[in-house]
Write a protein that holds these residues in place. Sequence first.
Motif, PDB file in Angstrom:
ATOM      1  N   ARG A 205       0.850  -1.191   0.000  1.00  7.90           N
ATOM      2  CA  ARG A 205       0.000   0.000   0.000  1.00  7.90           C
ATOM      3  C   ARG A 205       0.885   1.241   0.000  1.00  7.90           C
ATOM      4  NH1 ARG A 205      -4.064   0.717   4.951  1.00  7.90           N
ATOM      5  NH2 ARG A 205      -5.449  -0.719   3.879  1.00  7.90           N
ATOM      6  N   LYS A 206       0.599   2.162  -0.931  1.00  8.18           N
ATOM      7  CA  LYS A 206       1.365   3.399  -1.023  1.00  8.18           C
ATOM      8  C   LYS A 206       0.391   4.536  -1.285  1.00  8.18           C
ATOM      9  CE  LYS A 206       5.774   1.627  -2.742  1.00  8.18           C
ATOM     10  NZ  LYS A 206       6.756   1.661  -3.819  1.00  8.18           N
ATOM     11  N   ALA A 207       0.831   5.759  -0.988  1.00 10.41           N
ATOM     12  CA  ALA A 207      -0.012   6.926  -1.252  1.00 10.41           C
ATOM     13  C   ALA A 207       0.808   8.009  -1.941  1.00 10.41           C
ATOM     14  CB  ALA A 207      -0.614   7.443   0.046  1.00 10.41           C
ATOM     15  N   TYR A 208       0.122   8.777  -2.773  1.00  4.47           N
ATOM     16  CA  TYR A 208       0.766   9.840  -3.546  1.00  4.47           C
ATOM     17  C   TYR A 208      -0.036  11.126  -3.352  1.00  4.47           C
ATOM     18  CZ  TYR A 208       3.074   5.807  -5.517  1.00  4.47           C
ATOM     19  OH  TYR A 208       3.787   4.644  -5.655  1.00  4.47           O
TER      20      TYR A 208
ATOM     21  N   GLU B 159      -3.274   0.068  -3.640  1.00  8.48           N
ATOM     22  CA  GLU B 159      -3.065  -1.231  -2.980  1.00  8.48           C
ATOM     23  C   GLU B 159      -2.973  -2.317  -4.037  1.00  8.48           C
ATOM     24  OE1 GLU B 159      -5.711  -2.358   0.197  1.00  8.48           O
ATOM     25  OE2 GLU B 159      -5.856  -0.293   0.909  1.00  8.48           O
ATOM     26  N   ASN B 160      -1.843  -3.019  -4.025  1.00  9.12           N
ATOM     27  CA  ASN B 160      -1.655  -4.157  -4.946  1.00  9.12           C
ATOM     28  C   ASN B 160      -2.032  -3.843  -6.393  1.00  9.12           C
ATOM     29  OD1 ASN B 160      -0.697  -5.651  -2.835  1.00  9.12           O
ATOM     30  ND2 ASN B 160      -2.659  -6.634  -2.381  1.00  9.12           N
ATOM     31  N   GLY B 161      -1.521  -2.721  -6.881  1.00 13.16           N
ATOM     32  CA  GLY B 161      -1.684  -2.391  -8.292  1.00 13.16           C
ATOM     33  C   GLY B 161      -2.991  -1.744  -8.679  1.00 13.16           C
ATOM     34  N   ARG B 162      -3.881  -1.546  -7.689  1.00 15.47           N
ATOM     35  CA  ARG B 162      -5.166  -0.888  -7.967  1.00 15.47           C
ATOM     36  C   ARG B 162      -5.318   0.347  -7.088  1.00 15.47           C
ATOM     37  NH1 ARG B 162      -9.404  -5.245  -9.512  1.00 15.47           N
ATOM     38  NH2 ARG B 162      -8.365  -6.082 -11.362  1.00 15.47           N
TER      39      ARG B 162
ATOM     40  N   ASP C 159      -7.260   0.139 -12.326  1.00  9.41           N
ATOM     41  CA  ASP C 159      -5.813  -0.114 -12.334  1.00  9.41           C
ATOM     42  C   ASP C 159      -5.059   1.164 -11.993  1.00  9.41           C
ATOM     43  OD1 ASP C 159      -6.624  -2.544 -13.288  1.00  9.41           O
ATOM     44  OD2 ASP C 159      -5.842  -2.292 -15.308  1.00  9.41           O
ATOM     45  N   ALA C 160      -3.978   1.028 -11.236  1.00  3.71           N
ATOM     46  CA  ALA C 160      -3.183   2.198 -10.837  1.00  3.71           C
ATOM     47  C   ALA C 160      -2.213   2.584 -11.951  1.00  3.71           C
ATOM     48  CB  ALA C 160      -2.458   1.921  -9.536  1.00  3.71           C
ATOM     49  N   ASP C 161      -2.777   3.049 -13.071  1.00  5.41           N
ATOM     50  CA  ASP C 161      -2.004   3.596 -14.194  1.00  5.41           C
ATOM     51  C   ASP C 161      -2.147   5.113 -14.119  1.00  5.41           C
ATOM     52  OD1 ASP C 161      -1.759   0.945 -14.886  1.00  5.41           O
ATOM     53  OD2 ASP C 161      -2.769   1.110 -16.826  1.00  5.41           O
ATOM     54  N   PHE C 162      -1.082   5.803 -13.742  1.00  3.75           N
ATOM     55  CA  PHE C 162      -1.177   7.263 -13.592  1.00  3.75           C
ATOM     56  C   PHE C 162       0.168   7.906 -13.878  1.00  3.75           C
ATOM     57  CE2 PHE C 162      -0.069   5.626  -9.425  1.00  3.75           C
ATOM     58  CZ  PHE C 162       0.841   6.546  -8.894  1.00  3.75           C
ATOM     59  N   ILE C 163       0.140   9.222 -14.088  1.00  8.12           N
ATOM     60  CA  ILE C 163       1.369   9.963 -14.381  1.00  8.12           C
ATOM     61  C   ILE C 163       1.460  11.198 -13.493  1.00  8.12           C
ATOM     62  CG2 ILE C 163       1.563   9.133 -16.754  1.00  8.12           C
ATOM     63  CD1 ILE C 163       0.367  11.785 -17.726  1.00  8.12           C
ATOM     64  N   VAL C 164       2.680  11.673 -13.326  1.00  6.93           N
ATOM     65  CA  VAL C 164       2.957  12.876 -12.549  1.00  6.93           C
ATOM     66  C   VAL C 164       3.529  13.916 -13.509  1.00  6.93           C
ATOM     67  CG1 VAL C 164       4.163  13.839 -10.562  1.00  6.93           C
ATOM     68  CG2 VAL C 164       3.492  11.410 -10.556  1.00  6.93           C
TER      69      VAL C 164
ATOM     70  N   ALA D   1       2.466   2.138 -13.861  1.00  5.84           N
ATOM     71  CA  ALA D   1       1.565   1.150 -14.470  1.00  5.84           C
ATOM     72  C   ALA D   1       1.311   0.058 -13.449  1.00  5.84           C
ATOM     73  CB  ALA D   1       2.177   0.564 -15.737  1.00  5.84           C
ATOM     74  N   ALA D   2       0.037  -0.236 -13.185  1.00  4.05           N
ATOM     75  CA  ALA D   2      -0.355  -1.235 -12.171  1.00  4.05           C
ATOM     76  C   ALA D   2       0.363  -0.975 -10.845  1.00  4.05           C
ATOM     77  CB  ALA D   2      -0.097  -2.654 -12.666  1.00  4.05           C
ATOM     78  N   GLY D   3       0.523   0.303 -10.516  1.00  2.00           N
ATOM     79  CA  GLY D   3       1.124   0.693  -9.244  1.00  2.00           C
ATOM     80  C   GLY D   3       2.636   0.695  -9.215  1.00  2.00           C
TER      81      GLY D   3
END
Length: 434
Positions: free
Chosen positions: A5-8, A39-42, A381-386, A426-428
Amino acid sequence: MPLTRKAYRAAILHSLADPAEVGIEASYEYFEDGLLVIENGRISALGHAGDLLPRLPADIDITHYQDALITPGLIDTHIHLPQTGMVGAYGEQLLDWLNTYTFPCESQFADKAHAEEVADVFIKELLRNGTTTALVFGSVHPQSVNAFFEAAEKLDLRMIAGKVMMDRNAPDYLTDTAESSYQQSKALIERWHGKGRLHYAVTPRFAPTSTPEQLALAGQLLGEYPDLYMQTHISENKQEIEWVKALFPERDGYLDVYDHYKLLGERSVFAHGVHLCDEECARLAETGSAVAFCPTSNLFLGSGLFNLPMAEKHKLNVGLGTDIGGGTSFSLLQTLNEAYKVMQLQGARLSPFKSLYLATLGGARALRLEDRIGTLQPGTDADFIVLDYNATPLLSYRLKQANNIAETLFVLMTLGDDRTVLQTYAAGNRVHQR
């Protein structure tokens, strides 16, 4: 497996709906000081940092970005892997450009080592530019698709690709047959479709390079595997349209060729559509098909201006495509810069929130993946950009003058490029760091 588990924490923005359908204000969600929990790629939570932080465990790893914006990963609904080495080829319109540059470049993919080398460059370019999902044309060689999927699988990317089917009106060294294209496509489908986050697309290049027999077999594949994709080109160039009419005089036009061979459907994406008419837009919308809007390519090859308002009128799904190598940049930010100008030339506006939609949720809807990608909704899915507000001196200075998120977003899409993308996930997992 242990729970990861991570947070941004940063400014966070994503699309909720098409502004053309719900209005601009209801089309997006923005958190000036937001928190994205993975959490786990989502994605497990999204909201204001002040609301979410007190609920998180004390030992959670939080990455805090200053002067940055988190958005969903960008989605490219039309791009050619084998044309990476010929981007920016001078001086031709579509048909001459294919013969002069494209076909010789694609012939090199008979060599698997070459295909692997280009796949590596290609995927790095996508991720450097913040593109986390793409709908990709391979070459006529199965090894082009194998090389691409092997590289994408290692990074757990959500990617869609297919081997080009092309059995006429191309050099002998680059054609298959109706039967070989069917068998090779089938083998690739069996190997890759639905493996991890990978999907297969049946890929007839365009009507002029396929015999009726080959188009019929492409339609047959779609019938045999119900959740396959289909990608091809349509109505990009006026000469091309005349050529299709000459090759298929018995059909009512370019779209009717594909319709006749059962290639329209909910996972069918037609690139360009610059010269579609009202009836064709209506038929595409009725069948759930989508169009990939490729402004950089349409301008570079002198093909014409895509009529986005007409597509909106018919509620036709539209995604955005870079169309490398007819397009000249892997950057969807740069592609949106050109899309704005294409609209301006037609006396139409393209709001920054519609642009955001086209590059994210609109692309996801075109691909029928809006439950997985294209937004930052919990469960996806945790696909995101900064995106880095200080990526270049000019961008940094200009954004200090911006008064609201609409202006900030528009400046990012006008002045932004690969340098603006600080990180891609991609996927966290972080798959690019500038």
